[in-house]
Design a protein around this motif. Sequence first.
Motif, PDB file in Angstrom:
ATOM      1  N   GLU A   1      16.141 162.775  44.260  1.00 45.42           N
ATOM      2  CA  GLU A   1      14.853 162.070  44.271  1.00 45.42           C
ATOM      3  C   GLU A   1      14.136 162.209  42.936  1.00 45.42           C
ATOM      4  OE1 GLU A   1      13.750 159.912  46.704  1.00 45.42           O
ATOM      5  OE2 GLU A   1      15.866 160.292  47.113  1.00 45.42           O
ATOM      6  N   VAL A   2      14.198 163.382  42.349  1.00 43.22           N
ATOM      7  CA  VAL A   2      13.580 163.569  41.036  1.00 43.22           C
ATOM      8  C   VAL A   2      14.214 162.627  40.015  1.00 43.22           C
ATOM      9  CG1 VAL A   2      13.288 165.181  39.119  1.00 43.22           C
ATOM     10  CG2 VAL A   2      12.869 165.947  41.460  1.00 43.22           C
ATOM     11  N   LEU A   3      15.545 162.522  40.029  1.00 40.59           N
ATOM     12  CA  LEU A   3      16.226 161.691  39.031  1.00 40.59           C
ATOM     13  C   LEU A   3      16.072 160.203  39.323  1.00 40.59           C
ATOM     14  CD1 LEU A   3      18.060 161.455  36.554  1.00 40.59           C
ATOM     15  CD2 LEU A   3      20.026 161.627  38.095  1.00 40.59           C
TER      16      LEU A   3
ATOM     17  N   VAL B   1      17.178 147.666  41.507  1.00 46.98           N
ATOM     18  CA  VAL B   1      18.036 148.229  40.456  1.00 46.98           C
ATOM     19  C   VAL B   1      18.211 149.733  40.648  1.00 46.98           C
ATOM     20  CG1 VAL B   1      18.250 148.656  37.982  1.00 46.98           C
ATOM     21  CG2 VAL B   1      17.489 146.421  38.798  1.00 46.98           C
ATOM     22  N   SER B   2      17.134 150.437  40.941  1.00 48.77           N
ATOM     23  CA  SER B   2      17.240 151.885  41.139  1.00 48.77           C
ATOM     24  C   SER B   2      18.106 152.203  42.352  1.00 48.77           C
ATOM     25  CB  SER B   2      15.857 152.521  41.285  1.00 48.77           C
ATOM     26  OG  SER B   2      15.190 152.064  42.450  1.00 48.77           O
ATOM     27  N   ALA B   3      17.992 151.397  43.417  1.00 51.20           N
ATOM     28  CA  ALA B   3      18.831 151.604  44.598  1.00 51.20           C
ATOM     29  C   ALA B   3      20.299 151.322  44.279  1.00 51.20           C
ATOM     30  CB  ALA B   3      18.363 150.709  45.737  1.00 51.20           C
ATOM     31  N   GLY B   4      20.545 150.306  43.448  1.00 50.93           N
ATOM     32  CA  GLY B   4      21.910 150.012  43.044  1.00 50.93           C
ATOM     33  C   GLY B   4      22.523 151.143  42.229  1.00 50.93           C
ATOM     34  N   LEU B   5      21.764 151.686  41.302  1.00 46.91           N
ATOM     35  CA  LEU B   5      22.252 152.811  40.507  1.00 46.91           C
ATOM     36  C   LEU B   5      22.483 154.038  41.390  1.00 46.91           C
ATOM     37  CD1 LEU B   5      19.927 152.451  37.378  1.00 46.91           C
ATOM     38  CD2 LEU B   5      22.364 151.890  37.522  1.00 46.91           C
ATOM     39  N   PHE B   6      21.595 154.237  42.352  1.00 46.90           N
ATOM     40  CA  PHE B   6      21.725 155.340  43.302  1.00 46.90           C
ATOM     41  C   PHE B   6      23.031 155.213  44.094  1.00 46.90           C
ATOM     42  CE2 PHE B   6      20.415 156.972  47.637  1.00 46.90           C
ATOM     43  CZ  PHE B   6      20.422 158.315  47.303  1.00 46.90           C
ATOM     44  N   ALA B   7      23.344 154.007  44.533  1.00 50.73           N
ATOM     45  CA  ALA B   7      24.572 153.783  45.299  1.00 50.73           C
ATOM     46  C   ALA B   7      25.810 153.960  44.425  1.00 50.73           C
ATOM     47  CB  ALA B   7      24.551 152.395  45.929  1.00 50.73           C
TER      48      ALA B   7
ATOM     49  N   GLY C   1      29.687 157.014  43.945  1.00 54.80           N
ATOM     50  CA  GLY C   1      31.105 156.800  43.726  1.00 54.80           C
ATOM     51  C   GLY C   1      31.940 156.624  44.973  1.00 54.80           C
ATOM     52  N   ASN C   2      31.358 156.080  46.027  1.00 54.88           N
ATOM     53  CA  ASN C   2      32.084 155.873  47.280  1.00 54.88           C
ATOM     54  C   ASN C   2      31.940 154.414  47.691  1.00 54.88           C
ATOM     55  OD1 ASN C   2      33.175 155.870  49.869  1.00 54.88           O
ATOM     56  ND2 ASN C   2      32.215 157.801  50.463  1.00 54.88           N
ATOM     57  N   PRO C   3      32.927 153.553  47.344  1.00 55.78           N
ATOM     58  CA  PRO C   3      32.776 152.112  47.593  1.00 55.78           C
ATOM     59  C   PRO C   3      32.492 151.765  49.048  1.00 55.78           C
ATOM     60  CG  PRO C   3      34.662 152.540  46.164  1.00 55.78           C
ATOM     61  CD  PRO C   3      34.191 153.873  46.650  1.00 55.78           C
ATOM     62  N   ARG C   4      33.090 152.466  49.985  1.00 53.07           N
ATOM     63  CA  ARG C   4      32.916 152.117  51.386  1.00 53.07           C
ATOM     64  C   ARG C   4      31.545 152.503  51.929  1.00 53.07           C
ATOM     65  NH1 ARG C   4      37.347 155.281  54.656  1.00 53.07           N
ATOM     66  NH2 ARG C   4      36.251 154.357  56.405  1.00 53.07           N
ATOM     67  N   MET C   5      30.800 153.332  51.166  1.00 48.59           N
ATOM     68  CA  MET C   5      29.450 153.715  51.576  1.00 48.59           C
ATOM     69  C   MET C   5      28.373 153.084  50.694  1.00 48.59           C
ATOM     70  SD  MET C   5      29.503 155.656  54.263  1.00 48.59           S
ATOM     71  CE  MET C   5      27.901 156.447  54.223  1.00 48.59           C
ATOM     72  N   THR C   6      28.790 152.173  49.801  1.00 42.59           N
ATOM     73  CA  THR C   6      27.851 151.613  48.838  1.00 42.59           C
ATOM     74  C   THR C   6      26.694 150.885  49.523  1.00 42.59           C
ATOM     75  OG1 THR C   6      29.541 151.376  47.133  1.00 42.59           O
ATOM     76  CG2 THR C   6      27.593 149.991  46.921  1.00 42.59           C
ATOM     77  N   LEU C   7      26.990 150.062  50.517  1.00 45.46           N
ATOM     78  CA  LEU C   7      25.933 149.310  51.196  1.00 45.46           C
ATOM     79  C   LEU C   7      24.964 150.245  51.904  1.00 45.46           C
ATOM     80  CD1 LEU C   7      24.684 146.653  52.121  1.00 45.46           C
ATOM     81  CD2 LEU C   7      26.292 146.652  54.056  1.00 45.46           C
TER      82      LEU C   7
ATOM     83  N   THR D   1      19.578 152.778  51.868  1.00 47.38           N
ATOM     84  CA  THR D   1      18.809 154.023  51.859  1.00 47.38           C
ATOM     85  C   THR D   1      17.993 154.145  50.581  1.00 47.38           C
ATOM     86  OG1 THR D   1      20.428 155.153  53.260  1.00 47.38           O
ATOM     87  CG2 THR D   1      18.972 156.541  51.944  1.00 47.38           C
ATOM     88  N   GLY D   2      18.596 153.789  49.437  1.00 43.34           N
ATOM     89  CA  GLY D   2      17.887 153.833  48.167  1.00 43.34           C
ATOM     90  C   GLY D   2      16.690 152.899  48.129  1.00 43.34           C
ATOM     91  N   LEU D   3      16.832 151.721  48.735  1.00 44.01           N
ATOM     92  CA  LEU D   3      15.696 150.793  48.819  1.00 44.01           C
ATOM     93  C   LEU D   3      14.535 151.429  49.584  1.00 44.01           C
ATOM     94  CD1 LEU D   3      17.474 147.413  49.718  1.00 44.01           C
ATOM     95  CD2 LEU D   3      16.537 148.067  47.491  1.00 44.01           C
ATOM     96  N   ILE D   4      14.863 152.022  50.722  1.00 43.00           N
ATOM     97  CA  ILE D   4      13.818 152.627  51.566  1.00 43.00           C
ATOM     98  C   ILE D   4      13.161 153.805  50.855  1.00 43.00           C
ATOM     99  CG2 ILE D   4      13.435 153.894  53.727  1.00 43.00           C
ATOM    100  CD1 ILE D   4      15.615 152.098  54.957  1.00 43.00           C
TER     101      ILE D   4
END
Length: 250
Positions: free
Chosen positions: A169-171, A192-198, A202-208, A213-216
């Motif tokens: 969260e800090v980063l 964009v921040s949520a995309g970078l977070f995903a 490094g886990n393609p199957r959990m990217t969505l 979660t990053g959006l929220i």
Amino acid sequence: MMQIWKGGRLPPEEGAAPGPRRPLTFLDVLFACAVASAIILIPIVGVLTFAARHQGLDDNTASLATIGLLLLEPIGIFGGVYAVLILWRRFAWADFGFCRADLRWAVPAALAAVGCLGFSAAVTPFFDRFYHTSMLEEYLALFAPAGLSWWRAAIIMLAVGGLVPLAEEVLFRGVIYAWLRQRWGVALSTAVSAGLFALAHGNPRMTLQIFVTGLILAVLYERSRSIFVSTLTHMAVNTISLVVIFSYAT
């Protein structure tokens, strides 16, 4: 007014963007991320080199290595932020979200965690079928390849359920989202921040799932202006997920 945390600076006024009172530069963010990455990656390269020379690691050693690498992430992130942004650039921790949070945010944070977990539970079976493997089995192989002792479960819970969420969260919200927010609008900065977070996971199957979660989490930080609110949600998501995973390891 009751607060979750009573120390430090008050959050920015309503309508003001969260984050530092003076602008973050691209180099600020780049150097902080570079130092954090170096702290994390150098030991990882060492472990991989050792494993290659010894033709892999047994399950017990691999489990211990995983625990050590999990603890590296918060150490690296806090080390990079502290060395570059606090010591060198003279920002304060309050600039990155360490501000008072109204206790009323506890309920929205909890509901947000339920929403993140519900969405993940709904879409993960689809990806399991697509990849022909179970995500749960992959997590069990990662966290408990040789079984799960109480002390390993406690360390993993502390790292993944507590330290890692706070560091991320800090980063991703305190630094990266705040830097984007100073230049772009809320919607684009959030995406964009949520995309970078995903991508960073490094886990393609959990990217969505991680992206949503990053959006929220970004919305929570934007609205509350305190890193503790998004961290509370992040901790709840990780902790409940670990409880589910560990329940299958016993």
